[in-house]
Design a protein around this motif. Structure first.
Motif, mmCIF file in Angstrom:
data_model
loop_
_atom_site.group_PDB
_atom_site.id
_atom_site.type_symbol
_atom_site.label_atom_id
_atom_site.label_comp_id
_atom_site.label_asym_id
_atom_site.label_seq_id
_atom_site.Cartn_x
_atom_site.Cartn_y
_atom_site.Cartn_z
ATOM 1 N N LEU A 9 14.535 -7.926 -25.187
ATOM 2 C CA LEU A 9 15.759 -6.900 -23.832
ATOM 3 C C LEU A 9 16.982 -6.908 -23.993
ATOM 4 O O LEU A 9 17.047 -6.049 -23.665
ATOM 5 C CB LEU A 9 14.197 -7.199 -23.514
ATOM 6 C CG LEU A 9 12.999 -6.867 -23.450
ATOM 7 C CD1 LEU A 9 12.856 -7.085 -21.720
ATOM 8 C CD2 LEU A 9 12.648 -4.973 -23.799
ATOM 9 N N GLN A 13 19.579 -3.398 -24.047
ATOM 10 C CA GLN A 13 19.708 -2.902 -22.730
ATOM 11 C C GLN A 13 21.533 -2.446 -23.001
ATOM 12 O O GLN A 13 21.988 -1.417 -22.281
ATOM 13 C CB GLN A 13 20.423 -3.840 -21.600
ATOM 14 C CG GLN A 13 20.634 -3.455 -20.180
ATOM 15 C CD GLN A 13 20.450 -5.012 -19.248
ATOM 16 O OE1 GLN A 13 20.399 -6.041 -19.441
ATOM 17 N NE2 GLN A 13 20.124 -3.860 -17.866
ATOM 18 N N LEU A 32 12.326 -0.136 -28.842
ATOM 19 C CA LEU A 32 11.814 -0.246 -27.345
ATOM 20 C C LEU A 32 10.551 0.053 -27.437
ATOM 21 O O LEU A 32 9.769 -0.972 -26.674
ATOM 22 C CB LEU A 32 12.990 1.518 -26.610
ATOM 23 C CG LEU A 32 12.101 1.282 -25.362
ATOM 24 C CD1 LEU A 32 12.729 -0.468 -24.446
ATOM 25 C CD2 LEU A 32 13.129 2.380 -23.885
ATOM 26 N N SER A 35 9.065 -3.682 -28.365
ATOM 27 C CA SER A 35 9.534 -4.436 -27.348
ATOM 28 C C SER A 35 8.150 -3.841 -26.325
ATOM 29 O O SER A 35 7.184 -4.691 -25.650
ATOM 30 C CB SER A 35 10.542 -4.662 -26.737
ATOM 31 O OG SER A 35 11.628 -4.794 -27.518
ATOM 32 N N LEU A 36 8.039 -2.483 -26.212
ATOM 33 C CA LEU A 36 7.332 -2.382 -24.630
ATOM 34 C C LEU A 36 6.010 -2.279 -25.304
ATOM 35 O O LEU A 36 5.001 -2.715 -24.245
ATOM 36 C CB LEU A 36 6.845 -1.441 -24.919
ATOM 37 C CG LEU A 36 8.498 -0.753 -23.784
ATOM 38 C CD1 LEU A 36 8.322 0.705 -23.190
ATOM 39 C CD2 LEU A 36 8.661 -1.535 -22.392
ATOM 40 N N SER A 85 10.115 -10.928 -27.795
ATOM 41 C CA SER A 85 10.143 -9.837 -26.871
ATOM 42 C C SER A 85 11.414 -9.739 -26.270
ATOM 43 O O SER A 85 11.818 -8.912 -25.704
ATOM 44 C CB SER A 85 9.231 -8.779 -26.978
ATOM 45 O OG SER A 85 8.175 -9.890 -26.120
ATOM 46 N N PHE A 87 10.624 -10.917 -23.460
ATOM 47 C CA PHE A 87 10.226 -11.421 -21.565
ATOM 48 C C PHE A 87 9.849 -12.921 -21.014
ATOM 49 O O PHE A 87 10.283 -12.877 -19.901
ATOM 50 C CB PHE A 87 8.968 -10.703 -22.271
ATOM 51 C CG PHE A 87 8.914 -9.016 -22.315
ATOM 52 C CD1 PHE A 87 9.695 -8.272 -20.505
ATOM 53 C CD2 PHE A 87 8.640 -8.749 -23.394
ATOM 54 C CE1 PHE A 87 9.696 -6.938 -21.140
ATOM 55 C CE2 PHE A 87 8.617 -7.447 -23.575
ATOM 56 C CZ PHE A 87 9.107 -6.484 -22.231
ATOM 57 N N THR A 108 15.433 -4.921 -17.244
ATOM 58 C CA THR A 108 15.628 -4.474 -18.552
ATOM 59 C C THR A 108 14.718 -3.097 -18.291
ATOM 60 O O THR A 108 15.476 -2.361 -18.510
ATOM 61 C CB THR A 108 15.813 -5.575 -19.355
ATOM 62 O OG1 THR A 108 16.837 -6.777 -18.953
ATOM 63 C CG2 THR A 108 16.351 -4.234 -20.674
ATOM 64 N N VAL A 109 13.300 -3.572 -18.419
ATOM 65 C CA VAL A 109 12.566 -2.162 -18.885
ATOM 66 C C VAL A 109 12.582 -0.925 -17.995
ATOM 67 O O VAL A 109 12.560 -0.087 -17.904
ATOM 68 C CB VAL A 109 11.405 -3.453 -18.632
ATOM 69 C CG1 VAL A 109 10.090 -1.703 -19.486
ATOM 70 C CG2 VAL A 109 11.061 -4.164 -20.095
ATOM 71 N N THR A 110 12.456 -1.475 -16.712
ATOM 72 C CA THR A 110 12.554 -0.481 -15.209
ATOM 73 C C THR A 110 13.825 0.016 -15.541
ATOM 74 O O THR A 110 13.980 1.214 -15.589
ATOM 75 C CB THR A 110 12.430 -0.985 -14.428
ATOM 76 O OG1 THR A 110 13.411 -1.764 -13.895
ATOM 77 C CG2 THR A 110 11.419 -1.861 -13.778
#
Length: 115
Positions: A9, A13, A32, A35-36, A85, A87, A108-110
């Motif tokens: 992640l 970014q 992405l 990763s998600l 990943s 996290f 980063t995800v948000t």
């Protein structure tokens, strides 16, 4: 069939604008999504939640197996995916490995999803 490489992640970014501000390239969308996908499992979401709520915001496998109701090898598998990943971070102490949420991983995800 080609395999998808998980891009941590922290690297996503720097390469991707938030989805709501600019179209994402095919390459970045694939990265992405991979990763998600690491989050798209109820056990992994629970692991992140449990580690975040745990004392000192870290835990070892032995802290997670009973509450999750999963075997040690299964929990270790999920932890490995979350580390790969980006996290989680892993720190070895003697024979034990402790895991904590990687700095900024959830932010980063948000940000990528455009809040």
């Amino acid at each position: 069939m080609p395999t998808l490489e998980l891009i941590p992640l922290r690297d996503l970014q720097s390469c991707c604008a938030p989805l709501t501000r600019a179209p994402i390239s095919q390459e970045n969308a694939v990265s992405l999504a991979a990763s998600l996908k690491a989050l798209a499992d109820p056990a992994r979401l629970r692991i992140l939640s449990m580690i975040s709520a745990h004392a000192d915001r870290e835990a070892c496998v032995c802290d997670l197996t009973e509450p999750l109701g999963l075997s040690q090898p299964t929990v270790s598998h999920h932890l490995r995916i979350l580390v790969q990943s980006g996290f989680l971070e892993r720190e070895k102490r003697g024979t034990w490995a402790f895991f904590r949420i990687a700095d900024g991983a959830i932010d980063t995800v948000t940000e990528l999803l455009g809040r």
